[in-house]
Design a protein around this motif. Structure first.
Motif: not given
Length: 88
Positions: A40-44, A46-53
């Motif tokens: 769950a931490r890894r998914r969160a 990756r989601a944060r990195e995707t949002d920033v990009s």
């Protein structure tokens, strides 16, 4: 159950029961919960990195105007920075 047995034993103490509860109960459960929460931490992350990009791609380069004032961007930092001069 081990903590209760420690506390009610004739040779046991309440302090021993608390230590038993922490070492045999809380510590292993918290370790297992941490390990099970890793996906769950890894998914969160990756989601944060995707949002920033996505946010960084949405900025239009044409909307940012360059600095055309002709002034230097910053003053000297004091005496520790050598002045710039022309060669003789």
């Amino acid at each position: 159950m081990m903590a209760v047995a420690e506390a009610t034993s004739s040779q046991g103490t309440v302090l021993g029961a608390v230590i038993t509860f922490l070492l045999y109960g809380v510590a292993p459960v918290s370790l297992v919960m941490y390990l099970l929460g890793t996906p769950a931490r890894r998914r969160a992350l990756r989601a944060r990195e995707t949002d920033v990009s996505i946010e960084s791609e949405s900025i239009e380069p044409e909307s940012i105007e360059p600095d055309t004032s002709g002034q230097a961007p910053a003053a000297a930092q004091g005496e520790t920075v050598a002045p710039v001069r022309k060669e003789p």
